[in-house]
Design a protein around this motif. Sequence first.
Motif, PDB file in Angstrom:
ATOM      1  N   SER A 112      35.791  44.961  42.847  1.00  0.00           N
ATOM      2  CA  SER A 112      36.730  44.237  43.693  1.00  0.00           C
ATOM      3  C   SER A 112      36.179  44.050  45.105  1.00  0.00           C
ATOM      4  O   SER A 112      36.241  42.950  45.667  1.00  0.00           O
ATOM      5  CB  SER A 112      38.062  44.997  43.754  1.00  0.00           C
ATOM      6  N   GLY A 113      35.613  45.104  45.666  1.00  0.00           N
ATOM      7  CA  GLY A 113      35.064  45.023  47.016  1.00  0.00           C
ATOM      8  C   GLY A 113      33.922  44.031  47.123  1.00  0.00           C
ATOM      9  O   GLY A 113      33.870  43.227  48.062  1.00  0.00           O
ATOM     10  N   ILE A 150      38.242  34.368  44.726  1.00  0.00           N
ATOM     11  CA  ILE A 150      39.690  34.405  44.851  1.00  0.00           C
ATOM     12  C   ILE A 150      40.272  35.614  44.118  1.00  0.00           C
ATOM     13  O   ILE A 150      39.713  36.097  43.134  1.00  0.00           O
ATOM     14  CB  ILE A 150      40.362  33.099  44.372  1.00  0.00           C
ATOM     15  N   GLU A 151      41.403  36.074  44.625  1.00  0.00           N
ATOM     16  CA  GLU A 151      42.013  37.319  44.147  1.00  0.00           C
ATOM     17  C   GLU A 151      42.327  37.303  42.655  1.00  0.00           C
ATOM     18  O   GLU A 151      42.108  38.296  41.956  1.00  0.00           O
ATOM     19  CB  GLU A 151      43.290  37.585  44.945  1.00  0.00           C
ATOM     20  N   SER A 152      42.824  36.193  42.122  1.00  0.00           N
ATOM     21  CA  SER A 152      43.185  36.165  40.700  1.00  0.00           C
ATOM     22  C   SER A 152      41.952  36.329  39.810  1.00  0.00           C
ATOM     23  O   SER A 152      42.026  36.976  38.762  1.00  0.00           O
ATOM     24  CB  SER A 152      43.923  34.868  40.352  1.00  0.00           C
ATOM     25  N   LEU A 177      38.474  39.808  36.305  1.00  0.00           N
ATOM     26  CA  LEU A 177      37.203  40.471  35.993  1.00  0.00           C
ATOM     27  C   LEU A 177      37.349  41.993  35.989  1.00  0.00           C
ATOM     28  O   LEU A 177      36.707  42.670  35.183  1.00  0.00           O
ATOM     29  CB  LEU A 177      36.113  40.007  36.954  1.00  0.00           C
ATOM     30  N   GLU A 178      38.195  42.530  36.859  1.00  0.00           N
ATOM     31  CA  GLU A 178      38.475  43.978  36.814  1.00  0.00           C
ATOM     32  C   GLU A 178      39.079  44.349  35.460  1.00  0.00           C
ATOM     33  O   GLU A 178      38.707  45.362  34.860  1.00  0.00           O
ATOM     34  CB  GLU A 178      39.462  44.376  37.908  1.00  0.00           C
ATOM     35  N   GLY A 229      36.746  30.923  41.227  1.00  0.00           N
ATOM     36  CA  GLY A 229      37.127  30.151  42.400  1.00  0.00           C
ATOM     37  C   GLY A 229      36.729  30.916  43.655  1.00  0.00           C
ATOM     38  O   GLY A 229      36.694  32.140  43.659  1.00  0.00           O
ATOM     39  N   LEU A 230      36.433  30.180  44.694  1.00  0.00           N
ATOM     40  CA  LEU A 230      36.082  30.792  45.972  1.00  0.00           C
ATOM     41  C   LEU A 230      37.147  30.484  47.001  1.00  0.00           C
ATOM     42  O   LEU A 230      37.772  29.411  46.977  1.00  0.00           O
ATOM     43  CB  LEU A 230      34.717  30.282  46.453  1.00  0.00           C
TER      44      LEU A 230
END
Length: 162
Positions: A39-40, A48-50, A55-56, A158-159
């Motif tokens: 995540s970091g 992007i957060e989603s 991926l996590e 996405g970025l």
Amino acid sequence: MIVFSLCEESALQDQVNYSITFSIESQLNQISLIRAALSGVLNHLGVIESDIFSLELVVTEIINNTLEHGYAGATDKPIEVNVRVQGTEVQIDLSDCAPPFPEEQLHRLTGDPKPLEDADEAWPMRGHGLQIVRQIVDSIAVRSDQQRNHMTIRKHVGLQAS
């Protein structure tokens, strides 16, 4: 034990490749460390957060399967996670030294993803992890050699707007 190594490589067209490798032992408590590190790194690179969350989840499901099915609960076996980012493509390579993935189960990973059915009272709580992984990623490849299993997943992400 967790080992981090960051490699920044120049690429064509002024694009930069990033690669970071995490090595852990097969312990449940180390999955949260991999998730935090992943995540970091992805957040730092502007994903992007989603897509970070997706991926996590993918990495968690794959490592959980390795711990439960491949290593049968052993807590002293290695798992290596290498994350490569080039532009909008994230490639995650996972490797372990568990027995090879059963041939009859490979279709669950490498075949066309089947749509997830709606949950109801009869829907089993377990057994959907690989199906979820297949829904999230763009591609997945699995191979085994004499000593290791290798799984490569790819996803275009996405970025964040700059």
